[in-house]
Design a protein around this motif. Structure first.
Motif, PDB file in Angstrom:
ATOM      1  N   LYS A  50      -6.972  14.471   4.947  1.00 15.71           N
ATOM      2  CA  LYS A  50      -7.136  15.878   4.629  1.00 15.71           C
ATOM      3  C   LYS A  50      -7.288  16.365   3.355  1.00 15.71           C
ATOM      4  N   LEU A  51      -7.044  15.370   2.193  1.00  9.45           N
ATOM      5  CA  LEU A  51      -7.252  15.749   0.887  1.00  9.45           C
ATOM      6  C   LEU A  51      -8.574  14.986   0.333  1.00  9.45           C
ATOM      7  N   GLY A  52      -9.158  14.068   1.237  1.00 15.07           N
ATOM      8  CA  GLY A  52     -10.297  13.280   0.990  1.00 15.07           C
ATOM      9  C   GLY A  52     -10.230  12.025  -0.403  1.00 15.07           C
ATOM     10  N   VAL A  53      -8.973  11.621  -0.093  1.00 15.00           N
ATOM     11  CA  VAL A  53      -8.494  10.489  -0.907  1.00 15.00           C
ATOM     12  C   VAL A  53      -8.537   9.264  -0.028  1.00 15.00           C
ATOM     13  N   ARG A  54      -9.118   8.276  -0.442  1.00 16.01           N
ATOM     14  CA  ARG A  54      -9.028   6.851   0.160  1.00 16.01           C
ATOM     15  C   ARG A  54      -7.685   6.411   0.194  1.00 16.01           C
ATOM     16  N   PHE A  55      -7.362   5.969   1.359  1.00 15.93           N
ATOM     17  CA  PHE A  55      -6.198   5.121   1.419  1.00 15.93           C
ATOM     18  C   PHE A  55      -6.287   3.616   2.015  1.00 15.93           C
ATOM     19  N   VAL A  56      -5.667   2.792   1.274  1.00 18.82           N
ATOM     20  CA  VAL A  56      -5.502   1.408   1.622  1.00 18.82           C
ATOM     21  C   VAL A  56      -4.158   1.113   1.688  1.00 18.82           C
ATOM     22  N   SER A  57      -3.962   0.505   2.750  1.00 20.25           N
ATOM     23  CA  SER A  57      -2.443  -0.033   3.162  1.00 20.25           C
ATOM     24  C   SER A  57      -2.388  -1.441   3.584  1.00 20.25           C
ATOM     25  N   VAL A  58      -1.503  -2.200   2.904  1.00 20.53           N
ATOM     26  CA  VAL A  58      -1.307  -3.301   3.153  1.00 20.53           C
ATOM     27  C   VAL A  58       0.363  -3.713   3.383  1.00 20.53           C
ATOM     28  N   LYS A  59       0.662  -4.302   4.656  1.00 20.51           N
ATOM     29  CA  LYS A  59       1.738  -4.783   4.817  1.00 20.51           C
ATOM     30  C   LYS A  59       2.315  -6.045   4.944  1.00 20.51           C
ATOM     31  N   TYR A  60       3.779  -6.221   4.387  1.00 23.38           N
ATOM     32  CA  TYR A  60       4.358  -7.768   4.187  1.00 23.38           C
ATOM     33  C   TYR A  60       5.151  -7.606   5.595  1.00 23.38           C
ATOM     34  N   ILE A  61       4.761  -8.574   6.462  1.00 27.16           N
ATOM     35  CA  ILE A  61       5.442  -8.802   7.765  1.00 27.16           C
ATOM     36  C   ILE A  61       7.063  -9.576   7.509  1.00 27.16           C
ATOM     37  N   THR A  62       7.921  -8.540   7.481  1.00 29.22           N
ATOM     38  CA  THR A  62       9.160  -9.115   7.169  1.00 29.22           C
ATOM     39  C   THR A  62      10.148  -9.593   8.308  1.00 29.22           C
ATOM     40  N   ASP A  63       9.791  -9.110   9.521  1.00 33.73           N
ATOM     41  CA  ASP A  63      10.582  -9.288  10.832  1.00 33.73           C
ATOM     42  C   ASP A  63       9.807  -9.128  11.889  1.00 33.73           C
ATOM     43  N   GLY A  64      10.458  -9.288  12.998  1.00 30.48           N
ATOM     44  CA  GLY A  64       9.913  -9.671  14.334  1.00 30.48           C
ATOM     45  C   GLY A  64       9.781  -8.240  15.285  1.00 30.48           C
ATOM     46  N   ALA A  65      10.446  -7.138  14.268  1.00 30.11           N
ATOM     47  CA  ALA A  65      10.639  -5.793  15.125  1.00 30.11           C
ATOM     48  C   ALA A  65      11.597  -6.007  16.365  1.00 30.11           C
ATOM     49  N   ASN A  66      12.327  -6.753  16.376  1.00 29.62           N
ATOM     50  CA  ASN A  66      13.312  -7.258  17.265  1.00 29.62           C
ATOM     51  C   ASN A  66      14.692  -7.081  16.929  1.00 29.62           C
ATOM     52  N   ASP A  67      15.866  -7.701  17.665  1.00 24.88           N
ATOM     53  CA  ASP A  67      17.218  -7.309  17.432  1.00 24.88           C
ATOM     54  C   ASP A  67      17.791  -7.862  16.348  1.00 24.88           C
ATOM     55  N   THR A  68      17.004  -8.877  15.741  1.00 23.08           N
ATOM     56  CA  THR A  68      17.549  -9.318  14.258  1.00 23.08           C
ATOM     57  C   THR A  68      16.585  -8.612  13.177  1.00 23.08           C
ATOM     58  N   ALA A  69      15.696  -7.698  13.451  1.00 22.13           N
ATOM     59  CA  ALA A  69      14.812  -7.110  12.290  1.00 22.13           C
ATOM     60  C   ALA A  69      15.628  -6.617  11.049  1.00 22.13           C
ATOM     61  N   HIS A  70      16.773  -5.974  11.287  1.00 22.51           N
ATOM     62  CA  HIS A  70      17.513  -5.698  10.175  1.00 22.51           C
ATOM     63  C   HIS A  70      17.809  -6.456   9.381  1.00 22.51           C
ATOM     64  N   LEU A  71      18.386  -7.723   9.944  1.00 21.98           N
ATOM     65  CA  LEU A  71      18.609  -8.919   8.914  1.00 21.98           C
ATOM     66  C   LEU A  71      17.503  -9.450   8.220  1.00 21.98           C
ATOM     67  N   ASP A  72      16.334  -9.778   9.058  1.00 15.47           N
ATOM     68  CA  ASP A  72      15.234 -10.385   8.647  1.00 15.47           C
ATOM     69  C   ASP A  72      14.773  -9.497   7.348  1.00 15.47           C
TER      70      ASP A  72
ATOM     71  N   LEU B 128      -9.006   3.458   8.885  1.00 15.30           N
ATOM     72  CA  LEU B 128      -9.038   3.235   7.554  1.00 15.30           C
ATOM     73  C   LEU B 128     -10.198   2.400   7.174  1.00 15.30           C
ATOM     74  N   GLU B 129     -10.803   2.585   6.053  1.00 14.94           N
ATOM     75  CA  GLU B 129     -11.831   1.559   5.790  1.00 14.94           C
ATOM     76  C   GLU B 129     -11.325   0.255   5.281  1.00 14.94           C
ATOM     77  N   SER B 130     -12.015  -0.858   5.499  1.00 19.49           N
ATOM     78  CA  SER B 130     -11.383  -2.189   4.905  1.00 19.49           C
ATOM     79  C   SER B 130     -11.497  -2.147   3.474  1.00 19.49           C
ATOM     80  N   PHE B 131     -10.679  -2.596   2.983  1.00 24.78           N
ATOM     81  CA  PHE B 131     -10.437  -3.050   1.404  1.00 24.78           C
ATOM     82  C   PHE B 131     -10.498  -4.455   1.005  1.00 24.78           C
ATOM     83  N   PHE B 132      -9.626  -5.114   1.498  1.00 25.95           N
ATOM     84  CA  PHE B 132      -9.399  -6.506   1.567  1.00 25.95           C
ATOM     85  C   PHE B 132      -9.973  -7.341   2.629  1.00 25.95           C
ATOM     86  N   GLU B 133     -11.232  -7.520   2.627  1.00 27.42           N
ATOM     87  CA  GLU B 133     -12.043  -8.092   3.550  1.00 27.42           C
ATOM     88  C   GLU B 133     -11.378  -9.308   4.157  1.00 27.42           C
ATOM     89  N   TYR B 134     -10.784 -10.380   3.401  1.00 28.43           N
ATOM     90  CA  TYR B 134     -10.262 -11.519   3.862  1.00 28.43           C
ATOM     91  C   TYR B 134      -8.792 -11.353   4.520  1.00 28.43           C
TER      92      TYR B 134
END
Length: 188
Positions: A145-167, A102-108
């Motif tokens: 496939k449709l030629g649309v720019r895609f930008v994705s930003v994720k908020y990190i909610t958890d550590g992808a570990n055994d308490t992830a569902h709670l966090d 993906l191309e960068s949208f939010f440089e910072y």
């Protein structure tokens, strides 16, 4: 036609804050199939030139509560290794066999590689990535496939570990606030 459309997986990720500000959010539901279908539907309906995906992700690499822009999506659950393919590679897909850049949208914002899979990850994925979600790769592929720019930003909610569902549940409201604040900086 609108230049931008916004997609999120679940109303839990927006907590109604976007709607309270008059922002239209399209919700895909959980998983790659739902996300691909909804992305296609949004693009067809709105004619958007850019599809923005905001949502939550787990990461043992990035700090909890940080915003990370995805620079590449990979499939962490595509495993056809018994037939001699590398994990994460889709056989006979000449256009996008593995990662989607993906191309960068939010440089910072810090950049990350997101592993998408139809499971709630609580361990180390089989493919190299530093955050995980359940929808992004599918949306990225539809957009490419449709030629649309895609930008994705994720908020990190958890550590992808055994308490992830709670966090994950505990951190969604703070995530929604941070994602809304970021989205309001986009020139629409």
């Amino acid at each position: 036609m609108s230049d931008f459309a916004l997609i999120m997986a679940l109303p839990n990720e927006s907590k109604g804050l976007f709607e309270a500000e008059g922002i239209e959010v399209h919700y895909s539901g959980i998983g790659k199939v739902n996300a691909a279908f909804k992305a296609f539907e949004i693009i067809q309906k709105t004619g958007c030139k850019t599809l923005i995906n905001l949502g939550s992700a787990g990461s043992s690499y990035f700090d909890a509560h940080s915003l990370v822009e995805v620079s590449e999506f990979v499939q962490r659950d595509m495993d056809v290794s018994p037939l001699g393919f590398e994990v994460g590679v889709t056989p006979m897909d000449d256009e996008y066999p593995a990662g989607i850049q993906l191309e960068s949208f939010f440089e910072y914002l810090p950049k990350g590689i997101c592993g998408t899979g139809d499971s709630f990850e609580t361990g180390l994925p089989k493919v190299p990535c530093n955050l995980v979600d359940m929808e992004g790769y599918a949306i990225a592929k539809v957009c490419k496939k449709l030629g649309v720019r895609f930008v994705s930003v994720k908020y990190i909610t958890d550590g992808a570990n055994d308490t992830a569902h709670l966090d994950w549940e505990e951190n969604l409201l703070l995530g929604a606030r941070k994602l809304l604040s970021l989205y309001q900086t986009v020139k629409i």
